[in-house]
Design an enzyme around this catalytic site. Sequence first.
Site, mmCIF file in Angstrom:
data_model
loop_
_atom_site.group_PDB
_atom_site.id
_atom_site.type_symbol
_atom_site.label_atom_id
_atom_site.label_comp_id
_atom_site.label_asym_id
_atom_site.label_seq_id
_atom_site.Cartn_x
_atom_site.Cartn_y
_atom_site.Cartn_z
ATOM 1 N N ARG A 134 -2.375 -7.135 -3.321
ATOM 2 C CA ARG A 134 -3.468 -6.561 -2.425
ATOM 3 C C ARG A 134 -3.503 -5.079 -2.641
ATOM 4 O O ARG A 134 -4.863 -4.816 -2.503
ATOM 5 C CB ARG A 134 -2.798 -6.579 -0.953
ATOM 6 C CG ARG A 134 -3.753 -6.201 -0.003
ATOM 7 C CD ARG A 134 -3.527 -6.628 1.431
ATOM 8 N NE ARG A 134 -2.571 -5.862 2.081
ATOM 9 C CZ ARG A 134 -2.217 -5.858 3.293
ATOM 10 N NH1 ARG A 134 -2.601 -6.697 4.052
ATOM 11 N NH2 ARG A 134 -1.160 -5.040 3.644
ATOM 12 N N ASP A 185 -47.954 -24.684 17.441
ATOM 13 C CA ASP A 185 -46.676 -24.082 18.061
ATOM 14 C C ASP A 185 -45.741 -23.832 17.131
ATOM 15 O O ASP A 185 -44.548 -24.600 17.207
ATOM 16 C CB ASP A 185 -46.127 -25.135 18.948
ATOM 17 C CG ASP A 185 -47.273 -25.477 20.027
ATOM 18 O OD1 ASP A 185 -47.335 -26.565 20.618
ATOM 19 O OD2 ASP A 185 -48.316 -24.695 20.428
ATOM 20 N N ASP A 197 -7.732 -8.730 4.548
ATOM 21 C CA ASP A 197 -7.493 -9.474 5.772
ATOM 22 C C ASP A 197 -8.612 -9.321 6.404
ATOM 23 O O ASP A 197 -9.113 -8.898 7.623
ATOM 24 C CB ASP A 197 -6.369 -8.941 6.542
ATOM 25 C CG ASP A 197 -5.259 -9.073 6.197
ATOM 26 O OD1 ASP A 197 -5.196 -9.867 5.339
ATOM 27 O OD2 ASP A 197 -4.373 -8.478 6.530
ATOM 28 N N ASP A 210 -56.781 -27.623 23.029
ATOM 29 C CA ASP A 210 -55.634 -28.056 22.725
ATOM 30 C C ASP A 210 -55.255 -29.180 22.820
ATOM 31 O O ASP A 210 -55.890 -30.223 23.343
ATOM 32 C CB ASP A 210 -54.579 -27.177 23.535
ATOM 33 C CG ASP A 210 -53.338 -27.169 22.908
ATOM 34 O OD1 ASP A 210 -53.122 -27.722 21.682
ATOM 35 O OD2 ASP A 210 -52.331 -26.593 23.509
ATOM 36 N N GLU A 220 -55.190 -34.092 19.247
ATOM 37 C CA GLU A 220 -54.808 -34.756 17.857
ATOM 38 C C GLU A 220 -55.265 -36.219 17.941
ATOM 39 O O GLU A 220 -55.415 -36.870 16.905
ATOM 40 C CB GLU A 220 -53.518 -34.803 17.534
ATOM 41 C CG GLU A 220 -52.949 -33.251 17.145
ATOM 42 C CD GLU A 220 -52.849 -32.360 18.255
ATOM 43 O OE1 GLU A 220 -52.954 -31.233 17.942
ATOM 44 O OE2 GLU A 220 -52.630 -32.622 19.515
ATOM 45 N N GLU A 231 0.830 -1.176 0.052
ATOM 46 C CA GLU A 231 0.124 0.070 -0.031
ATOM 47 C C GLU A 231 0.643 1.367 -0.046
ATOM 48 O O GLU A 231 0.159 2.185 -0.343
ATOM 49 C CB GLU A 231 -0.809 0.177 1.114
ATOM 50 C CG GLU A 231 -2.201 -1.021 1.031
ATOM 51 C CD GLU A 231 -1.623 -2.575 1.526
ATOM 52 O OE1 GLU A 231 -2.217 -3.427 0.848
ATOM 53 O OE2 GLU A 231 -0.375 -2.689 2.136
#
Length: 1661
Positions: free
Chosen positions: A539, A1433, A555, A1326, A1329, A459
């Site tokens: 880079r 649920d 990085d 509830d 089932e 750089e």
Amino acid sequence: MCMLFVTSIFIIINIIIIVYLLITCLFTSPSLKCEQRRCCWSPVDERHIPWCFFSIHHGYTAESQEQPNPYGKSHTPFNQRMPSPSLFGEDIQELSFQAEMQTNNRLRFKVITDTQRFEVPHEHVKSVKSNPSSPVSDTVEITHDPFALIVRRKENKKVLFDTRQTSLVFADQYLQLTATLPSSNIYGLGEHVHRHYRHDVNWRTWPIFTRDAFPNGGMDNLYGHYPFFMCMDEGNAANGKAFGVFLMNSNAMEVTLQPAPAITYRAIGGIFDFYIFFGDTPEQVVQEFLELIGRPVIPPYWSLGFQISRWDYGSLAEVKKVVERNRATGLPYEIQYTDIDYMENKMDFTYDKVKFSELPQFAEYLHEKGQKYILILDPAIATRKREGNAAYESYDRGTAQGAWVYESDGTSPLLGEVWPGETVFPDYTSENCIQWWVDEYVRFSKEIKHDALWIDMNEVANFKKGSTKGCQANNLNYPPYTPKILDGVMYSKTLCMDAKQAWGSHYDVHSLYGYSMVLATEKALQQVFGENRTLMLTRSSFPGVGKYSGHWLGDNAANWNDIKWAIPGMLEFGLFGIPYIGADICGFFDNSSEELCRRWMQVGAFYPFSRNHNAQGYEDQDPAFYGPDSLLVKSAKHYLIIRYTLLPYLYTLFYKAHTTGETVVRPVMHEFYTDPNTLTIDRQFLWGKHLLITPVLDPGVTKLTAYIPDALWYNYETMEQLTIRKTSVQMDLPGDTMGLHIRGGAILPTQRPDVTTTYSRRHPMGLIVALDDNNQAAGELFWDDGDSRGTVACLITGFVHPSRFLCFACLLDSNKTLRQSVVLRIATTIQSNYFIVPTLHHTQVLFLRNLNLTLGETYLVEWKVLPEDYHRFDCYPENNADEAKCTARGCIWKVSVTSEIARVPWCFYPEDYGYRVTTIRETMAGITLDISRNKKYRSSAYPGSPNIDTLRVEVYYHSSDMLQFKIWDPATERYEVPVPLSVPDAPETDENKRLYKVVVTNNPFGIQVIRKSTGTKIWDSSVPGFTFSDLFIQISTKLSSEFVYGFGETEHPTYKHDLNFHTWGMFSKDQPPGYKMNCYGVHPFYMGLENTADAHGVLLLNSNAMDVTFQPTPALTYRTLGGILDFYIVLGPTPEMVVQEYTALIGRPVLPAYWSLGFQLCRYGYANDSEIESLYKDMRKAGIPYDVQYADIDYMERQLNFVLSPKFQRLPALVDSMREEGMRFIFILDPAISGNETRSYPAFDRGIEADVFIKWPKNLSDDIVWGKVWPDFPNVTVDESLDWETQIYRSYTAFPDFFRERTAAWWLKEIKDFYENTTFDGLWIDMNEPASFVHGTVGGDCLGNELLEFPPYMPPLESKHMGLKHKTLCMNSEQILSNGKAVRHYDVHSLYGWSHSKPTYDALLNVTGKRGIVVTRSTYPSSGKWVGHWLGDNAASWDQLFKSIIDVSYSSLSLQTGADICGFFNPAEYEMCLRWMQLGAFYPYSRNHNGKGNPRQDPVSWDTTFANISRDVLNIRYTLLPYLYTLMFEAHTKGNTVIRPLLHEFVHDKVTWDIYKQFLWGPALLISPGARSVNAYVPNARWYDMHTAKDIGVRGQMVSMPTPLEHINLHIRGGYILPWQKPEISTFYSRKNPLGLIVALSDTGTAQGSLFWDDGEGISK
């Protein structure tokens, strides 16, 4: 009122525009008075907007004459600078301006001085002769006082770059220029971490100055220097035109983007040297830019392979260990790196002769397996001696040649510190340095063989500030103005700015350090590798670097932000001309979790530069580290194999980049630039035009919302054709999966993959041909040896003609087609080296493999569609089919040619498998048939389930729009569903009135139901496979189209079914919503849309465990485990009429009490009655509308029905007080009754007395079938940490048999007694089932026939390996119907919730004397006559939020329902919960409910903002309750839907057939929920924004709707009148307010509506 509103908005907008154009004049402390600079001071309420800004008294005047050249403009000079105070001193008084059209599409203009100033010595920057066809006056206009520049597009005079809004500033060390832009769609500028590809223009300032810094998501300057951006001409990208702006200036600078939109440049040196590129598309802009700076290098083919690296392996032995373990996995793996740890003390051109002693042989070790080796070099050169005090000759030779950067005296090498310690820095702008660098690299390459070079730290990076001596105090190191660079010091982590280089002061050339190093390194690489192509990776970069080098994004870190931000980074470097780009896969810093690394390996497989690299001190993260059998390795291998398969395509993209400047990794908006939805897409990207990549970039995500651009797309993995486009879709992407889609119209070259390209390039080539809407495709392949520079290569171009001929030819550089021609033909008998995949809509994807093509030849391919595979009906739906098992069933075994793409069965029925008609009798009212099984095939495929050879079939013509057909055993009574349906008393005997006709087919037997008006077959079971045995019944039918909706209850990813061999099980179960999980209810009903836009519905009245399979024929297969086949078909013909006819059959939905339409609160886990009281007070204090409060099972003592817990003793009084204030209260009741009480428990005692509980059949036992549910044993300590199946404190429970009338009477008695002590208004039932916490019964030993628990065929139910008894009762349990008939639980299991509903509803009406509501979890067709439903649920997730729309839409076919707002399981996230509150405000049943152990999520549990937004959206609901109540009444009386899919109203608009993230209330209110920005469809009608009452002015198109946090998109349809009422805190008060009307006029100026009104809770007689 409307005009006043509009005017106010107009004024506000103008004020905003003025503010957004302010250009800052004051950069330091406000104590420096703004007026001293003759600027304007005006504080505003947002601090990021400048308070001190330029006035008109700054800048320059242009007083000299223009030169008469029509192709160029110049003013020499601008006369005197306008008198004004200096900002930073040394203002230039006289300037010159030059402009020229260098090409038709490139304008260059410069602002310069009459004295020499630094200009970038770029290899491609030179004055180009003006093109006579493009006079500069077509694009450039100059204003004189003050001087300003306006750049227009010559074709339409659109202003693109306009500097008139503020003043030019040009001082020795401060240059400023501002230009307004035509849109905010701005991309580019770098290098930074931009969190999104499109810039945020809300006063964002980005510094540009190369810097060794961490890409951590801030606004810091990073490694590269890119003052280039692209901008769309229009805000909505309507025409796709774009332009680019490049400032050729390498000095430190910053750019500010502001909302005008405008851009401000502030540079601290050089000149203004601008290039503007005009493009008709974004891609063309990039091509024009790269024509200037240099098009990208074409990398060697092998560099496109997968690569592994890390900093600090420690030794070569460790490197080899990593190599070997990754080789052992068999994943494609091309390149191994070594970082600086291979060096001796991190010194360039050396290697560690202890730890890396065998490095000279390492490249050969890799080459033996076809792999490559890349090493690193940094620029900084150590000044110290080598080990053993030996001379460091590289340093010595560089010193002798004068290769270094010097201090300001020009003679002393500047000393810094980098990895090896004290260092000097090569000056790559110096010829002496370049010669030294090339020579050192040549020397080193002879010692350490390698294949490519990685250069870093350029750089340039320095660990000292400036130098070991520091930096002098002068105006280069401390300029008058420092841009907002990291640390705010020019020389931080780099060199002193007054250092000397050949090109100038480091102040001017700092950001060119990487660029100059790349130029020098390119010469070195050419010297070493000669005619062979190699790779360079840098880079630091500057425009033009891509001509020689690739780049990585630096990085980064192992976190979920960096995996996301890598995509905008890659896309930007595509703009910048470096397509060979990627991020460090799995992250450089920090340890990577397995999930993160797995997801990163998936997306990284599609980085052009695909390298896994991490840092010193962190755990390994190469794929094999996670284990050879890990999901990560399997997933990585899968996607790397796809990468290697497609490398010919990727290589061709690089060739196109190299020759034309096209991008490789491509933003979606580059291809679909006229679609405004694509402008912000940066979590997806393309490879070229044709491959769409959709990665998963967040933790724990398996469902992802992605955008499907406006084209035909095929799923790469399955080659399924997507049926949607130009909309968002939810993709199911489990942990090992990402989204890949091929665009229709593509021909993609492929090659059989291998572990390296050395081997894969030896394999034959192939083509994937994906046809577009016109049955056409085109593509290209560039092919050469992959390694050489400048060899003659071949670009193969190909196209597909609609007649299914594929032609492709090799075009040499001379663009001449070679003469020789060969024809390849694929016969109807498929050859092994080719296969064909037909897809939906009779479109196809063609795979050509093992093509040994000769360069220079022209080829022609013809193929034939093979639809046979999709007409197979599965004979072995279980897993583990093989040929022996298949043929044992009398079926055909044939491997599918499409099996790699789709789920085509290999075992399928022969054409005549099934039954034959033996007798038939037709009447005006129907048809009666006897059919016999074709005994050619074995008697039964399922042991214990003998076939029934003779069956009776009855077809009943019930009405003009409904028919029924039943198939049963006439010899033996079988179970039939005891659910009463409403059929007409008399059949429809007039054939002319019937919408249908019925045709019976023979051999195999089938029934065809044909819509007479169109001839469409809406039912056609004349297909093989019909089976009727005792415990297994199967029937298939062809469908009228692929548009099928319905079946449940389960979680569906879309409203329309996917027909690609998907199977859905149905059997009621206590199972939270999940993909393909059978849940609480059973609804074997679907609605089909025909291609003519007519609709029909089909109900199978069967309650046994079953599944349905869709296939792309299109066809549907039912499989059920008992009973009979009893089908009802309704003919519509509109979707809404289908529902009306269906509910007329099963029963209209109950009309709920008015108050039940209010907002409701509940949670499982209230500690005591005080907590409920506190919540109630807080809600009232917040003023949030709220009608109903619940108590879950925690109000009960030990979860015993009808028994109040000591912690809730005050609850009855609290309920009474709340009800006095207009509230309503609902209690929960479960069916299971404890049977282990040590003292009298009336509910159980009276149940025993009345004999209401489910028992064994008397021939097995007279005992109750005991289960375990919520009730606890008395006198035990509860340990909730124990697994439910081992919780010893759960009591034995008995299950009431609600079919029996005595049970209904007992249930009423218990409810009535409870009501006398605890008042309520509704009931919530509830666990019906029915659910049990043990499997079958306590102890698990079910009595009786084991086949009922584990039937011969098990549908794909959740935990099917546990049998049907899993989490419920034994199937051999006995129940008694109301008529006294005994039935097996096996047959009626899924009716338990249905049987529970009516007794509960009747009891509620009896004890309260009012309507109330009952809410149930388990349902079956006709349950809606008595109850509402919630979706069970669910979980607190965005995924379930959006899927709730689908499930609510399904339920609307017969039930009024809603989902638990904010989710039941798991903690809710703030914005998700708030968005769910907004969506839930428009559920018919609007309840916020969550589970025990999770934080509260009611509206007052968050903050004031949340409460206010919740209040506001609920006020809208309450305002519209009269309309909602009217819709409920119409559902109750007519069967209309309340929640209405768009297709119900706009069925002739096929776009609506796929929409499931929007819905309607009735016909008139459109709800488009979502977050931030919603891509919503506006159907073809007039629509008014409900919030503004404005006509939105669009229809029949997708619209991007901004959706800030407080907003939900609501639109009222023109032509409708909606009743409304002023909202209050509850309906008790709102119903006291006057009613009003919202009148939304249609295009014809008319509107209509209706209102139903009553007392809201009375029981109709």
